[in-house]
Design an enzyme around this catalytic site. Structure first.
Site, short mmCIF file in Angstrom:
data_model
loop_
_atom_site.label_atom_id
_atom_site.label_comp_id
_atom_site.label_asym_id
_atom_site.label_seq_id
_atom_site.Cartn_x
_atom_site.Cartn_y
_atom_site.Cartn_z
N SER B 316 -2.92 57.40 21.06
CA SER B 316 -2.53 58.69 21.64
C SER B 316 -1.98 59.67 20.63
O SER B 316 -1.90 60.87 20.91
CB SER B 316 -1.51 58.47 22.76
OG SER B 316 -2.07 57.61 23.73
N HIS B 359 -1.49 61.20 36.90
CA HIS B 359 -0.46 62.17 36.58
C HIS B 359 -0.55 63.42 37.45
O HIS B 359 0.22 64.36 37.29
CB HIS B 359 -0.58 62.59 35.12
CG HIS B 359 -0.21 61.49 34.17
ND1 HIS B 359 -1.14 60.65 33.62
CD2 HIS B 359 1.01 61.08 33.71
CE1 HIS B 359 -0.53 59.77 32.83
NE2 HIS B 359 0.78 60.00 32.88
N CYS B 372 -1.17 61.77 29.09
CA CYS B 372 -2.21 61.54 30.08
C CYS B 372 -3.57 61.38 29.40
O CYS B 372 -4.00 62.23 28.62
CB CYS B 372 -2.25 62.73 31.06
SG CYS B 372 -3.62 62.60 32.22
#
Lengths: 368, 596
Positions: B316, B359, B372
C-alpha cells in the site's frame, strides 16, 4: 751466527714484514665476526714458520742438492701409491693417510722437483737434447701422475716453475716456442680428459652468470666485492660483502676480495708492490748467487710465487678459472704458509752464501 | 772460457727477462684491478648494494570508519604476536613449556606448535600466538631477554565495535587474494570485501611505505637503513547515527527486516539497518566453515543486505505513487469518489479490499488514510499501466538508487524493467496500483520516495559519507497543490483515528506523515520443510511503514520493512516511531544543552 743474520737480504725481509702485517690485518677482517680463533692460530703459524725460515738460513745449500734425488724418488713413490692407498676428498684422490696426519704427495713433489731441476742444471745447460730430455721427463712424469688425481692447480705450478728454470738454464727460445705451440695444440685433448667439475669450472669462468647460484656464485660475489671497493675501499671492517657473508671462503682462497673491498685499489696496489719487491729480490739474489744451484733454486721458487699470486688474484677477480690456490702470506692455512716461509728461507740462504760473509764460502776457502 | 762467458751473458739476459716477466704479470693484474675498481666501480657498487639491501614494504594503517558523531564503527586494534625463530632457540620444547605457563597454552597447542616448527624454515619467524592483548603478553615481554629467538611484535587488526548492528553497512575486510595481487596489493594486505569497507576501499586503504633493510647472505635483517613511512588510509565519517541505528534495531528485536532513514534535504542516510546481521569480527579472526555455512543455510538469510539487495512488493505504500500519477494525468477519479463494497468484480474474479465490509464512498484522501484497495483498483484501471510505470520511474523505482554500496537490485516495475506491452490485462494494472503482484522495490527506494515527497520532488542519490556533497538524480516536476494533497493524506494516516497508523504513532514528540503497507505473501504449500525460526512465520504478510517527520518541517524520511511481520501499521509502525522518538529526544537534549 751473526754472519748469517747479517747476510740475510734486508729488503726481502722488509717486504715479508709488510706482507705479514697486511695478511694478519686482512685475515682479522675476514674472521673477526666468526672464527676469531683462526686469527690466533695463524699468528702462531707465522711464528713457527719464521723460526723454520731462520733455521733453514743456517743449512748449507749443498745439503738440498744432496737430498734432491732421494726426495724426488720418495715423492714419486708416494704419488704412485696414491691410486692404491689414497683417500678421496671432494672428488679428488690427493691425500695419503700417514697415520698421524694426512699429506699431499703432490705438495712434496713441487719442492722435490724444484730441488732436483736446480741440482740437474747446476752443472748443465738446457741447450742440449739430453739435458733437456731428462729434465722434461723428470717434470712430465710427476705432472702426469698429479693431473690424473685430478689436481690441475699443482700440475700448472709444476709445469710453470719447470719452464722458468729451463729458461734460466739456457733453453733456446725456438724450443720454448715450439713447446708452447705443442701445449696449445694439446688443449682439446686435455679437455677430453678433464673431469666434469673441472670442465664446469672452466665453463663457469667463461660465463659466470650462466650459473649464478652454483659454481659461478663465488666468482660473482668476489668480483662484486672487489669492484665495489673502488679507489679507497669501504673502510677496514666495513666491507658489506665480507661482513654480511656474501663472500665465500673469505679467509682462505678468496681473502683477496676482502682486502680489495675494504682497502680498495690503494690496498691492492700496496699488496702488489710488496709482492713485486719480494719477487724482484728473489730474482736479484738469483742473479748474484755464488752457485748455479742457488740461482736455479731462486728462479724456481720465485716462479712458484708468481704463479700463486697470479692464479689466485686472477681467479677471485674473474680473470681465470677457479683453481684452489692460496694467496701467499695472506690466505689462512698452516701448511701453505709454513712451506712458503721455508722456501723464503732457502732464497735467503742463497743470498747469505753469495754475500761472502760465510768463511767456508769465501773465494779461496778450502770448502768452496 | 769464452763459452763460459757466453753462458754468463745469456744468464744475465734471462734474468732481465724474468724481471720483465714479473713486471708484466703484476701490470696485467693491476690493470685489471684498475678496470674493476675505478672504471666499473659504480656498477659493482650497485650490485653490492642490491645484494645487501632489501626493500621491505611497510603496510599502511587502514582508515577508521566512524558514525556522524565520530563514534568508531570500524577501528584498528593493537594486538600482539609471539614469534619464534627456531634456529636461535636452544631448547624448543623447553622454551615452549615456559611460554605455555605464561600464556596459558594447552598441551595440544604445544604439540601443534612443535609440529608447525618442525615444518618451518629454521631461520624464518614462526607465529606462535596471535591477537593477544597487552595484559596477556606483558609478563613475557618483560622477560623477553631470557628467551633468545622469541619475539613479541605489535600488529593491528580490524575491529567492529558494533558487530552485527552495522554488518551490512560497514562490511568487512579479508586478506588479499591472488586476483588482488594482480591489482597491486601486497600479499599480507587486507582488502574491503563488502559494504563501506569495499565501496571506499581506495580511500581507506592508504599507501604502503617501504623500509630499506640491510640483510646478510641468509636474508636476515642486520639493520634498517632508510624508512619511507606509509601513508595512513583516509578516515571516513559516515552520515549514520549509531543511536538511531540502535533504536531501530532494538525496536525490530529478533524480527527480520530493514530500516532506512534518510535526511530529506541531503539524501544522506542516518540509518541503514538490515536484520538479522552477522558478526563481521568473525571474518577478521578467521571464519570457521561451520559458522559460514550456518549463515548461508539460515532461512532468514543474514548475509543479504535487505535495504538494497532484496526487493519486496511495496504494497500500500505504492498507493501514494498511484495517486501522484493519477493527479498528474488528471484522471477524473482522482478528484472524485469511488464506492468500496469490500471487493471489486472483474469478469469472473473478485478483487478484495483488505476490509471485508468495505469503506463505502471514499475520496483519494480517504483511500490513502484508510488504505482502501478498491478505490486504487479503479484509479489504476483508469490510469493504465503505462501511466503508472512512467510515474514509478520518475520517482526512482525500477532503477538502482546509485548508492555506493553493492550489490544493489533495482526492483521490478512491469513495463519498465520488463518489456512493455501494447495491452495490459486490467487485473495486472489493478494489482500493481496497490503495490502488489509483480511490483517490487527495495526499502532504500521506498525511503527515497518518501524523502522526495517531503522535499518537494528532489530525488537524491543516497549517500553514506557525511562529508561528501549531496548528489541529486533529478528534480521531479510535480504540482505543489497535488503534492500537498498527498502529504495531508499521509499526515492523517497517523493523525486521525481512522488512519491505519493512528494508534501506533500516538504520543510522539513529532507529527508524522506516513503510509502503511501490508504485502500479501503467496500462501505457502503445506508441509514446507524449511527450518522454523522464531519471529519468522513464513505465512505472515510483509509489513511496511514509510513516511517522513516532522510533518510541518520535514527532516527525515524513513522506510521500515518487516519480513513476515504481519500488518504494516502494527508491525512496522512502532519501529519507525522508535527511531523518530530517539531522534526527537536527541535534538531536544541538544537544544536543552545549548539553551542555558
Amino acid at each position: 751466527m751473526m754472519n748469517v743474520l747479517r747476510g740475510m737480504d734486508k729488503i726481502l725481509l722488509l717486504a715479508l714484514a709488510g706482507l705479514a702485517a697486511l695478511g694478519m690485518a686482512t685475515l682479522y677482517a675476514a674472521v673477526y665476526q666468526g672464527e676469531i680463533s683462526l686469527w690466533y692460530k695463524q699468528g702462531v703459524i707465522w711464528g713457527g714458520g719464521l723460526l723454520l725460515m731462520l733455521g733453514i738460513c743456517f743449512v748449507p745449500l749443498r745439503f738440498f742438492g744432496l737430498i734432491s734425488w732421494p726426495m724426488y724418488l720418495l715423492a714419486l713413490l708416494l704419488l704412485l701409491a696414491i691410486p692404491l692407498l689414497g683417500e678421496v676428498h671432494m672428488g679428488a684422490r690427493r691425500w695419503l693417510n700417514l697415520g698421524l696426519f694426512y699429506m699431499q704427495p703432490s705438495e712434496l713433489m713441487k719442492w722435490a722437483l724444484t730441488f732436483l731441476l736446480a741440482h740437474w742444471f747446476a752443472s748443465r745447460e738446457a741447450n742440449n737434447w739430453f739435458n733437456l730430455g731428462v729434465a722434461t721427463a723428470l717434470t712430465v712424469l710427476p705432472a702426469a701422475l698429479i693431473v690424473i688425481q685430478p689436481d690441475l692447480g699443482t700440475t700448472l705450478v709444476l709445469m710453470f716453475s719447470a719452464t722458468a728454470m729451463l729458461i734460466a738454464a739456457g733453453l733456446r727460445w725456438r724450443v720454448f716456442a715450439a713447446a708452447v705451440a705443442l701445449a696449445v695444440a694439446m688443449v682439446p685433448v686435455l679437455w677430453h680428459y678433464m673431469h666434469d667439475y673441472q670442465k664446469q669450472r672452466v665453463l663457469t669462468f667463461l660465463d659466470p652468470q650462466s650459473d649464478p647460484l652454483g659454481a659461478g656464485y663465488h666468482v660473482i660475489q668476489s668480483t662484486i666485492a672487489i669492484g665495489s671497493g673502488g679507489l679507497f675501499g669501504k673502510g677496514y671492517l666495513q666491507g658489506t660483502q665480507a661482513r654480511l657473508h656474501f663472500l665465500p671462503e673469505q679467509h682462505t682462497d678468496f681473502i683477496f676480495s676482502v682486502l680489495a673491498e675494504e682497502g680498495g685499489l690503494l690496498a691492492v696496489t700496496l699488496l702488489f708492490a710488496l709482492y713485486s719487491v719480494l719477487i724482484f729480490r728473489m730474482i736479484a739474489i738469483a742473479s748474484t748467487a755464488s752457485s748455479r744451484f742457488g740461482s736455479m733454486l731462486c728462479i724456481g721458487i720465485a716462479s712458484i710465487f708468481i704463479l700463486y699470486i697470479t692464479v689466485n688474484v686472477g681467479m677471485v677477480s674473474g680473470l681465470l678459472p677457479v683453481v684452489g690456490v692460496p694467496l701467499p702470506f695472506i690466505s689462512y692455512g698452516g701448511s701453505a704458509l709454513i712451506t712458503m716461509l721455508a722456501a723464503l728461507g732457502l732464497v735467503l740462504r742463497v743470498g747469505i752464501e753469495s754475500s761472502g760473509r760465510i768463511p767456508w764460502q769465501r773465494p779461496g776457502s778450502p770448502l768452496a | 772460457m769464452r763459452a763460459e762467458l757466453k753462458v754468463r751473458h745469456r744468464f744475465n739476459f734471462r734474468i732481465l727477462v724474468f724481471y720483465a716477466a714479473t713486471l708484466l704479470f703484476f701490470s696485467i693484474l693491476l690493470a685489471h684491478m684498475v678496470d674493476m675498481q675505478l672504471f666499473k666501480h659504480d656498477q659493482y657498487l650497485l650490485q653490492s648494494d642490491r645484494n645487501r639491501i632489501n626493500v621491505v614494504p611497510v603496510l599502511p594503517e587502514r582508515g577508521v570508519i566512524t558514525d556522524v558523531e565520530g563514534r568508531g564503527l570500524a577501528l584498528n586494534r593493537v594486538a600482539y604476536q609471539v614469534l619464534m625463530i627456531p634456529e636461535r632457540v636452544e631448547h624448543v620444547q623447553q622454551t615452549l613449556q615456559q611460554l605455555a605457563a605464561m600464556l596459558e597454552w594447552s598441551d595440544q597447542k604445544i604439540d601443534a606448535l612443535v609440529r608447525r616448527i618442525g615444518r618451518s624454515r629454521p631461520d624464518r619467524p614462526v607465529l606462535l600466538a596471535d591477537k593477544l592483548q597487552w595484559p596477556q603478553v606483558s609478563p613475557l615481554a618483560a622477560r623477553l631477554h631470557h628467551f633468545p629467538g622469541i619475539d613479541v611484535q605489535a600488529s593491528t587488526y580490524r575491529y567492529y565495535p558494533y558487530g552485527r548492528l552495522t554488518s551490512h553497512l560497514i562490511g568487512y575486510i579479508s586478506l588479499a587474494t591472488p586476483k588482488d595481487l594482480e591489482q597491486g596489493y601486497l600479499a599480507n594486505e587486507f582488502v574491503g570485501r563488502a559494504g563501506v569497507e569495499r565501496a571506499f576501499e581506495a580511500r581507506l586503504h592508504g599507501t604502503p611505505g617501504s623500509q630499506q633493510e640491510e640483510v646478510d647472505v641468509h636474508g636476515r635483517r642486520v639493520a634498517v637503513l632508510k624508512r619511507t613511512p606509509p601513508q595512513m588510509g583516509e578516515n571516513i565519517r559516515l552520515s549514520l547515527d549509531i543511536d538511531l541505528q540502535q533504536a531501530a534495531s532494538e525496536a525490530l528485536g529478533e524480527r527480520t527486516g530493514a530500516v532506512v532513514v534518510m535526511d530529506v534535504h541531503t539524501g544522506k542516510l542516518l540509518v541503514l539497518l538490515s536484520k538479522p546481521g552477522y558478526d563481521t569480527n568473525r571474518f577478521i579472526t578467521g571464519l570457521e566453515y561451520a559458522r559460514w555455512s550456518a549463515w548461508l543455510e539460515d532461512p532468514r538469510k543474514p548475509l543479504v543486505n535487505r535495504t538494497i539487495q532484496a526487493a519486496y512488493p511495496p504494497a500500500s505504500t505504492f498507493k501514494l505513487l498511484t495517486s501522484l500519477a493519477a493527479l498528474r494525468n488528471h484522471i477524473p477519479l482522482a478528484t472524485g469518489k469511488a464506492y468500496c463494497p469490500g471487493y471489486l468484480s472483474l469478469a469472473d474474479r473478485k478483487l478484495r479490499c483488505w476490509r471485508r465490509q468495505g469503506h463505502g464512498h471514499v475520496s483519494m484522501h480517504d483511500a490513502i488514510v484508510q488504505s482502501c484497495d478498491v478505490y486504487f483498483y479503479e484509479l489504476g484501471d483508469q490510469l493504465g499501466m503505462p501511466g503508472l510505470g512512467d510515474e514509478a520511474q520518475r520517482w526512482g523505482f525500477g532503477q538502482k538508487t546509485g548508492i555506493v554500496l553493492s550489490p544493489e537490485v533495482r526492483g521490478n516495475i512491469p513495463g519498465i524493467t520488463t518489456p512493455p506491452r501494447k495491452r495490459w490485462r486490467r487485473g495486472i494494472t489493478m494489482i500493481s496500483s496497490i503495490g502488489q503482484g509483480a511490483v517490487t522495490a527495495t526499502p532504500l527506494q521506498v525511503a527515497r520516495f518518501a524523502a522526495a515527497i517531503a522535499n518537494g520532488g528532489t530525488l537524491f542519490e543516497p549517500e553514506v559519507d557525511a562529508d561528501a556533497a549531496s548528489r541529486i538524480v533529478r528534480r521531479i516536476e510535480v504540482d505543489d497543490m497535488q503534492l500537498k494533497r498527498i502529504r495531508q493524506a499521509m499526515h492523517d494516516v497517523t493523525a486521525t483515528p481512522k488512519g491505519t497508523a493512528y494508534y501506533r504513532m500516538r504520543g510522539l514528540p513529532w507529527s508524522v506523515a506516513g503510509k502503511t503497507g501490508t504485502a500479501q505473501v503467496v500462501a505457502m504449500a503445506q508441509g514446507d520443510n524449511r527450518a522454523r525460526v522464531p519471529e519468522y512465520d513464513l505465512h505472515k504478510d510483509h509489513a511496511w511503514f514509510m513516511g517522513y517527520a516532522p510533518f510541518e518541517n520535514p527532516q527525515i524520511a524513513f522506510a521500515v520493512f518487516v519480513e513476515h511481520g504481519g500488518h504494516g501499521g502494527s508491525a512496522a509502525g512502532p519501529v519507525a516511531a522508535a527511531v523518530i522518538r530517539a531522534l526527537a529526544e536527541k535534538q531536544a537534549a541538544k537544544q536543552a544543552e545549548r539553551a542555558p
